[in-house]
Every structure is written in C-alpha cells, then in structure tokens.
Motif scaffolding. Structure first.
Motif, PDB file in Angstrom:
ATOM      1  N   GLY A   9       0.832  -1.340   0.046  1.00  0.00           N
ATOM      2  CA  GLY A   9      -0.148   0.145   0.152  1.00  0.00           C
ATOM      3  C   GLY A   9       0.868   1.341   0.096  1.00  0.00           C
ATOM      4  O   GLY A   9       2.022   1.278   0.449  1.00  0.00           O
ATOM      5  N   PRO A  82      -0.341  -2.151  -8.639  1.00  0.00           N
ATOM      6  CA  PRO A  82      -0.843  -2.721  -7.450  1.00  0.00           C
ATOM      7  C   PRO A  82      -1.978  -3.983  -7.824  1.00  0.00           C
ATOM      8  O   PRO A  82      -3.018  -3.584  -8.362  1.00  0.00           O
ATOM      9  N   THR A  85      -5.239  -6.741  -2.242  1.00  0.00           N
ATOM     10  CA  THR A  85      -4.897  -7.577  -1.060  1.00  0.00           C
ATOM     11  C   THR A  85      -5.205  -8.941  -1.693  1.00  0.00           C
ATOM     12  O   THR A  85      -4.074  -9.723  -1.365  1.00  0.00           O
ATOM     13  N   ALA A  88      -2.559  -9.764  -4.501  1.00  0.00           N
ATOM     14  CA  ALA A  88      -1.249  -9.888  -4.158  1.00  0.00           C
ATOM     15  C   ALA A  88      -0.913 -11.226  -3.629  1.00  0.00           C
ATOM     16  O   ALA A  88       0.072 -11.950  -3.618  1.00  0.00           O
ATOM     17  N   GLY A 106       0.203  -5.425   6.625  1.00  0.00           N
ATOM     18  CA  GLY A 106       1.627  -5.228   7.044  1.00  0.00           C
ATOM     19  C   GLY A 106       1.605  -3.771   8.038  1.00  0.00           C
ATOM     20  O   GLY A 106       2.529  -3.552   8.387  1.00  0.00           O
ATOM     21  N   ASP A 107       0.510  -3.361   8.573  1.00  0.00           N
ATOM     22  CA  ASP A 107       0.482  -2.523   9.373  1.00  0.00           C
ATOM     23  C   ASP A 107      -0.322  -2.498  10.900  1.00  0.00           C
ATOM     24  O   ASP A 107      -0.889  -1.576  11.402  1.00  0.00           O
ATOM     25  N   GLY A 142     -13.485  -4.023   8.310  1.00  0.00           N
ATOM     26  CA  GLY A 142     -14.361  -5.028   7.661  1.00  0.00           C
ATOM     27  C   GLY A 142     -14.954  -5.445   8.997  1.00  0.00           C
ATOM     28  O   GLY A 142     -14.682  -6.057   9.845  1.00  0.00           O
ATOM     29  N   TYR A 172      -4.842 -13.864   8.843  1.00  0.00           N
ATOM     30  CA  TYR A 172      -5.712 -14.656   8.389  1.00  0.00           C
ATOM     31  C   TYR A 172      -4.810 -16.010   8.204  1.00  0.00           C
ATOM     32  O   TYR A 172      -3.590 -15.871   7.869  1.00  0.00           O
TER      33      TYR A 172
END
Ligand code: GDD
Ligand code: MG
Length: 353
Positions: A9, A82, A85, A88, A106-107, A142, A172
């Motif tokens: 991102g 990109p 998600t 990727a 990643g955050d 979400g 996940y």
C-alpha cells in the motif's frame, strides 16, 4: 510455515512520512515497524516470509535482505501495478509450499497468539480463519458477523453503518486450496471479492475472536500511539532494541541533561534534544534535531528534520529534513512536508502572553 505480508500500500493517510518510506518501514520504537511483525511471526513458527510489495519495494529489500539477520528466509514479490490484497496473495502462489499459510496486513500491531490462530484453523478444518477483534467504531474496518459457533456469516468491508463492532483484524490463515479461488493477473480485493465469494459458495470461514492489544497504524495518531506503547512495553515486542520504559534513546543520540524525554518517546540514531526541551509520547526519527526549549508532544519529527528553539508541537507530523523555525506553534493534525522551511515565529495558535 509460510507467511505472506501484504506491504504494497501507499500509506496515503500517513503522508508526508510515506513520501519516501513505505508505511511498514517507518521507524517504530527504534526499528522499521515490519520488524516487530516479522519477529512475532518467526517466534510463532514462521520460517519463510513472502513480502508482497508494490510501493517502493527497494526499501524493504535494502533493509531486510535475505532475512538471515532475523532468522528468517525472506522472498520479495513485487507488483508492477498494485493487485489489491487478494491479487497480491494470488500473485505469490508460486512461492508457497503446499500447506496452510498465514496472511498478515503489514500495518497491524497486535498481541494475538498466532500459533493459537493456526491451531484453531486446523481444529476447525476451516478454509480460511480470520482473526477478529472489537472496536468502538467499525466504519473504517471490515465488519464480520458470525453464528453462535464462530462461523463467519458475512464479510462487510467499510460500511457506513456497520452491523457489528467485531472486525477483521487483518490476520488470516488460508488453506492452499483457496488460492485457486482468486483470479490471477488482475486486481482483486480479498475483503470485497474473495471473502464474500467464499461465503456465497459455502466455504468454511471461521472467526477467531481474540481481544488482545490491537492497533492499525495507518494514521499519524495511531502510528504515534503504537510506537509509544511499544517503547513503554504496553505491547511487548522481542524486536524492541532496548529495555521498555518511558524513553528509548538509540545509540549515537544526544539528549541534554536538563531535557525531559518521556511518555514512551523514541529518539532515533544521532538525533539531538537540546537544553530544557520537553518531548513526550513522540517519535524522533534518525538525525532529528529538537532545539533548546522546544516542546514536542504526541508528534513525529522526520529524518533530519529540525524543530527550532522554543517551538511547540502537539499532534504534528514533520516531514524528513523540514525546518520548523524558532517559536512556531503547530497543533493537532498539522503536517509539514519534507524539506519545507517554516520561518521563525510564522505560526501561532495562542496570543502572546
Ligand atoms: N501487495 C499489495 N498490493 N499490498 C497491498 C495492496 C496492493 O495492491 N493494497 C494494500 N496493501 C497492503 C497494505 O500495505 C496494508 O499492509 C494492507 O494491505 C491493508 O491495507 P490498508 O490500506 O492498511 O487497509 P485498511 O487498514 O484500510 O483495511 C484493512 O485492514 C483492516 C484492519 O486494519 C482491511 O483488511 C479491513 O477489512 C480490516 O478491518
Ligand atoms: Mg490498515
């Protein structure tokens, strides 16, 4: 075990810090944020991390190399365009062993027991197991309702009126068969397309509720809070480069004897804090310079940036190599772009006493 780290991102909400440095590589309690996540994954049994990059990929590879310093094998897979998600995850399929694997945003700073998440996934024989946490306001996340046994019944990304405050925590476990359900070669959102599609087709998606410490570091306020909590040991990390306490001062930094550095502040390499300065709950990147008598609270001072004599910053982000002249006063939400020079006394929010 393999782990896929979604780190492509652009980190727009963290500009201008992310103009040069991707969000997961911002110095957080003394090390690039991703280090905390990689070490946590390693300690839970991950031996191979796949970094799914897109924005400024060279920064990741330049720092972590082959991963051996962390005791991991790291593979880099870069998207020219990109892929989202889900795209990727699909894009790294050729690098995964044929076994269950972890996927991590990643955050995310969190205290989840990753091994327990994997064990739950296996015990339930799930196709996908999601870590769910609870937040006060679910609109930015979400929302994920479940049935009484914990099976996910819907996945509703960023609703204006969320149906539950239980949200996707961005971590996940996937069964390898799920990869075949994601189309290759085009952008896919795992949140908006893959999870709803799996549920519509009757796949077994389980929600593992764990209310341990959890924070998405995507905004300046959250980034500062995450660094502060790591420095103070509110959230433990084996990657913290020193003992937990009120301040973490990295090697080569110089703090004047009568300066106060507190509230979980991190002071980067070669950074300076001058006489009588007060720094609380802030992040000073490498080579930052806080001059005598300045006051910095809940703020980020970028690499090589300078805060002049007697300046006062609250809830402010100062970009790399910017210059805040003496006696400026910047308050909540102020963002100064890299290399910008603010003359002495240019900004004031309160009348002179
Ligand atoms: N490789 C790659 N390619 N990575 C991407 C891409 C892409 O196109 N887009 C986003 N990412 C990475 C980001 O770098 C980040 O680490 C992660 O995917 C999630 O993206 P964010 O932009 O941080 O999403 P969010 O915070 O708005 O929402 C997500 O996280 C929430 C929890 O913090 C969603 O997963 C929500 O459902 C979730 O609640
Ligand atoms: Mg996020």
């Amino acid at each position: 075990m393999d782990a896929v780290l979604l780190v492509g991102g652009q980190g727009t909400r963290l500009r201008p810090l992310t103009v040069t440095t991707p969000k997961p590589m911002l110095p957080t309690a003394g090390v690039p944020f991703l280090t905390h996540l990689l070490v946590r994954a390693r300690d839970a049994g991950v031996d191979h991390a796949i970094l799914s990059t897109s924005y400024r990929p060279e920064v990741f590879e330049g720092w972590f190399g082959d991963g051996s310093d962390l005791g991991l094998r790291i593979t880099y897979v870069t998207e020219d365009v990109p892929l989202g998600t889900g795209g990727a995850i699909r894009n790294v399929a050729g690098h995964l062993r044929h076994d269950d694997f972890l996927v991590l945003n990643g955050d995310i700073l969190c205290g989840l027991d990753l091994a327990a998440l994997v064990a739950e996934h296996r015990a339930r024989r799930a196709d996908v197991t999601l870590h769910l946490t609870e937040v006060d306001d679910a609109r930015a996340f979400g929302s994920v309702p479940t049935d009484a046994s914990g099976w996910v019944t819907a996945f509703l990304e960023k609703l204006p009126e969320p149906v539950t405050n239980r949200v996707n925590a961005g971590c996940y476990v996937f069964a390898p068969s799920v990869l075949d359900r994601i189309p290759a070669g085009r952008p896919v959102s795992v949140e908006r397309e893959t999870f709803p599609g799996l549920l519509a087709s009757g796949a077994r998606v389980y929600g593992h509720v764990d209310l341990a410490y959890w924070l998405d570091l995507g905004t300046p306020a959250a980034f500062v809070r995450g660094s502060r909590d790591l420095v103070r040991g509110v959230i433990a990390s084996a990657a913290l480069p020193g003992p937990a306490g009120e301040a973490l001062v990295l090697p080569g930094a110089a703090v004047a004897d009568d300066a106060v550095v507190t509230g979980g502040t991190a002071v980067g390499r070669r950074a300076r804090v001058g006489a009588g300065a007060y720094v609380e709950g802030s992040v000073l990147f490498d080579d930052a310079d806080v001059a005598a008598g300045a006051r910095v609270v809940g703020s980020v001072v970028g690499r090589g940036a300078r805060v002049g004599e007697g300046a006062a910053l609250t809830g402010t982000v100062v970009g790399d190599e910017a210059r805040i002249g003496a006696r400026n006063e910047l308050v909540d939400g102020a963002r100064v772009w890299p290399r910008v020079v603010l003359p002495d006394g240019a900004v004031r929010f309160s009348p002179d006493a």
